[in-house]
Design a protein around this motif. Structure first.
Motif, mmCIF file in Angstrom:
data_model
loop_
_atom_site.group_PDB
_atom_site.id
_atom_site.type_symbol
_atom_site.label_atom_id
_atom_site.label_comp_id
_atom_site.label_asym_id
_atom_site.label_seq_id
_atom_site.Cartn_x
_atom_site.Cartn_y
_atom_site.Cartn_z
ATOM 1 N N PHE A 138 3.315 2.759 17.683
ATOM 2 C CA PHE A 138 2.886 3.662 16.506
ATOM 3 C C PHE A 138 2.380 4.957 17.210
ATOM 4 O O PHE A 138 1.751 4.988 18.142
ATOM 5 C CB PHE A 138 1.955 2.913 15.675
ATOM 6 N N LYS A 139 2.045 6.064 16.452
ATOM 7 C CA LYS A 139 1.475 7.013 16.644
ATOM 8 C C LYS A 139 0.449 7.382 15.640
ATOM 9 O O LYS A 139 0.005 6.613 14.950
ATOM 10 C CB LYS A 139 2.607 8.282 16.262
ATOM 11 N N SER A 140 -0.491 8.370 16.188
ATOM 12 C CA SER A 140 -1.726 8.664 15.493
ATOM 13 C C SER A 140 -1.132 9.082 13.686
ATOM 14 O O SER A 140 -2.304 8.829 13.048
ATOM 15 C CB SER A 140 -2.402 9.633 15.872
ATOM 16 N N ASP A 141 0.075 9.734 13.519
ATOM 17 C CA ASP A 141 0.289 10.059 12.349
ATOM 18 C C ASP A 141 0.540 8.784 11.244
ATOM 19 O O ASP A 141 0.723 8.813 10.137
ATOM 20 C CB ASP A 141 1.354 10.964 12.216
ATOM 21 N N ASP A 142 0.746 7.629 12.089
ATOM 22 C CA ASP A 142 1.184 6.444 11.392
ATOM 23 C C ASP A 142 0.043 5.567 10.632
ATOM 24 O O ASP A 142 0.315 4.627 10.029
ATOM 25 C CB ASP A 142 2.227 5.416 11.890
ATOM 26 N N ALA B 112 0.727 -1.214 0.067
ATOM 27 C CA ALA B 112 0.273 0.072 0.068
ATOM 28 C C ALA B 112 0.867 1.114 0.064
ATOM 29 O O ALA B 112 1.840 1.293 0.664
ATOM 30 C CB ALA B 112 -0.811 0.021 1.288
ATOM 31 N N CYS B 113 0.347 2.367 -0.396
ATOM 32 C CA CYS B 113 1.304 3.752 -0.642
ATOM 33 C C CYS B 113 0.614 4.396 0.328
ATOM 34 O O CYS B 113 -0.075 4.163 1.269
ATOM 35 C CB CYS B 113 0.871 4.245 -1.960
ATOM 36 N N ASP B 114 1.228 5.705 0.480
ATOM 37 C CA ASP B 114 0.825 6.899 1.598
ATOM 38 C C ASP B 114 -0.596 7.273 1.558
ATOM 39 O O ASP B 114 -0.981 7.799 2.352
ATOM 40 C CB ASP B 114 1.780 7.915 1.401
ATOM 41 N N LEU B 115 -1.280 6.822 -0.010
ATOM 42 C CA LEU B 115 -2.625 7.338 -0.182
ATOM 43 C C LEU B 115 -3.538 6.350 0.277
ATOM 44 O O LEU B 115 -4.787 6.565 -0.074
ATOM 45 C CB LEU B 115 -2.830 7.824 -1.557
ATOM 46 N N GLY B 116 -3.031 4.869 0.479
ATOM 47 C CA GLY B 116 -4.095 4.126 0.874
ATOM 48 C C GLY B 116 -4.512 3.088 -0.092
ATOM 49 O O GLY B 116 -5.484 2.607 0.069
ATOM 50 N N ARG B 117 -3.970 3.098 -1.130
ATOM 51 C CA ARG B 117 -4.104 2.425 -2.464
ATOM 52 C C ARG B 117 -3.586 0.974 -2.380
ATOM 53 O O ARG B 117 -2.395 1.004 -1.924
ATOM 54 C CB ARG B 117 -4.153 3.101 -3.722
ATOM 55 N N LEU B 118 -4.234 -0.127 -2.756
ATOM 56 C CA LEU B 118 -3.589 -1.469 -2.743
ATOM 57 C C LEU B 118 -2.922 -1.841 -4.140
ATOM 58 O O LEU B 118 -3.617 -1.705 -4.908
ATOM 59 C CB LEU B 118 -4.681 -2.452 -2.402
ATOM 60 N N LYS C 119 5.896 15.073 5.071
ATOM 61 C CA LYS C 119 7.120 14.293 5.341
ATOM 62 C C LYS C 119 8.196 14.367 4.422
ATOM 63 O O LYS C 119 9.168 13.935 4.850
ATOM 64 C CB LYS C 119 6.564 12.622 5.403
ATOM 65 N N ARG C 120 7.868 14.412 3.092
ATOM 66 C CA ARG C 120 8.949 14.424 2.106
ATOM 67 C C ARG C 120 9.712 15.872 2.390
ATOM 68 O O ARG C 120 11.141 15.675 2.204
ATOM 69 C CB ARG C 120 8.369 14.393 0.784
ATOM 70 N N ALA C 121 9.074 16.845 2.985
ATOM 71 C CA ALA C 121 9.808 17.977 2.954
ATOM 72 C C ALA C 121 10.667 18.041 4.140
ATOM 73 O O ALA C 121 11.774 18.476 4.320
ATOM 74 C CB ALA C 121 8.630 19.413 3.105
ATOM 75 N N LYS C 122 10.182 17.430 5.519
ATOM 76 C CA LYS C 122 11.014 17.014 6.502
ATOM 77 C C LYS C 122 12.152 16.286 6.200
ATOM 78 O O LYS C 122 13.087 16.572 6.717
ATOM 79 C CB LYS C 122 10.093 16.649 7.620
ATOM 80 N N GLU D 26 -1.510 15.731 1.826
ATOM 81 C CA GLU D 26 -0.769 16.839 2.193
ATOM 82 C C GLU D 26 0.254 16.110 3.371
ATOM 83 O O GLU D 26 1.389 16.733 3.573
ATOM 84 C CB GLU D 26 -1.896 17.718 2.805
ATOM 85 N N ARG D 27 -0.331 14.960 4.099
ATOM 86 C CA ARG D 27 0.661 14.595 5.055
ATOM 87 C C ARG D 27 1.990 14.075 4.246
ATOM 88 O O ARG D 27 2.943 14.284 4.875
ATOM 89 C CB ARG D 27 -0.048 13.582 5.774
ATOM 90 N N MET D 28 1.911 13.466 3.148
ATOM 91 C CA MET D 28 2.719 12.994 2.596
ATOM 92 C C MET D 28 3.868 13.712 1.946
ATOM 93 O O MET D 28 5.216 13.665 2.146
ATOM 94 C CB MET D 28 2.552 12.089 1.363
#
Length: 291
Positions: free
Chosen positions: A164-168, A50-56, A189-192, A184-186
């Protein structure tokens, strides 16, 4: 045509109204999301990622895409955000004991339940068929139903025990609004990650450049002091020890009026030490000023 033999045409046969909007079957839409790969449109089979957008996706299809991105694929827009294997996570799924696979209806004489899912929630037991909301953890890849995470509130995975955390938590096949939030969350994370890499590179550069030793520092200070001294020194200060200094200090000795000719004749800049072309020889002697 028509109106023969007493037939009477109806209004919908003569007047054509607007076409009805075709509605997508919800069951077929859910089956396409939860039972088929979002890239290759083939049936999902282990290993599933699965990716960061939740697709299988099928892991094989993603690897083929990453190896050759120039190949034409029908659903390449769904994986433009995947740049490498770090952008996907292999899922730790729980098999459904009631799932019989492809052998369940080979003869075609039994009822086929399209709502039966291949996987279930290990906590509540709900089937992963699209009727219930499911999510996965980016830390370990375990998949649970959203109901299980709400009822049993904890910061440790129910299956493997990893924290784990809520962001995970990433929702699988969520709505459009949820997909925008995940995007937006993805990006955040990439910017950080980019800022962390830049800081690490700067730290490595500072460590790779060795500091100046004491000898080098003293030599640089001495050189600078000599240059400044030669530039600011007066011609009256020059003496016999100035033969080791630069050529400018040697030539300036002949201009000193307070020095005698005997003292000036010691240095090579004196007129007595100079020779004409006739007096110069073609060989090298022991003393270069001997003639």
């Amino acid at each position: 045509m028509g109106c023969d033999g007493g037939t009477i045409p109806k209004r919908h046969e003569l007047v054509k109204g607007p076409k009805k909007v075709e509605k997508v079957d919800k069951n077929a839409e859910l089956a396409a999301k939860w039972k088929y790969c979002a890239l290759s449109q083939e049936k999902l089979k282990r290993p599933i990622v699965a990716c960061d957008l939740g697709r299988l996706y099928n892991k094989d299809a993603i690897i083929e895409y990453l190896l050759d991105k120039t190949a034409q694929r029908p659903n390449s827009e769904a994986v433009t955000h995947i740049r490498g294997t770090k952008d996907i996570k292999e899922l730790n799924l729980t098999d459904n004991p009631e799932w019989e696979g492809e052998r369940r209806n080979t003869k075609g004489d039994r009822y086929e339940d399209i709502h039966c899912g291949m996987f279930i929630c290990p906590v509540v037991g709900l089937e992963m068929n699209g009727k219930h909301r499911f999510c996965y953890l980016q830390t370990c890849g375990c998949v649970f139903s959203e109901r299980a995470l709400k009822e049993v509130k904890t910061e440790i995975c129910h299956k493997c025990g990893d924290p784990f955390k809520s962001d995970d938590v990433v929702i699988l096949n969520g709505t459009k609004e949820e997909g925008d939030k995940l995007r937006e969350r993805m990006e955040e994370k990439r910017a950080k990650a980019k800022t962390k890499k830049s800081k690490k590179s700067k730290a490595v550069e500072t460590l790779s450049t060795p500091p100046e030793t004491k000898d080098e520092a003293s030599s640089t200070k001495a050189g600078s002091s000599l240059e400044n001294g030669n530039a600011s020194s007066d011609p009256d200060v020059a003496g016999p020890s100035s033969s080791k200094s630069s050529g400018a200090s040697k030539r300036s000795i002949q201009e000193m009026q307070d020095k005698s000719e005997a003292f000036k004749s010691i240095f090579t800049s004196h007129s007595s030490a100079k020779r004409t072309k006739d007096q110069m020889s073609n060989w090298v002697t022991h003393t270069p000023y001997h003639f």
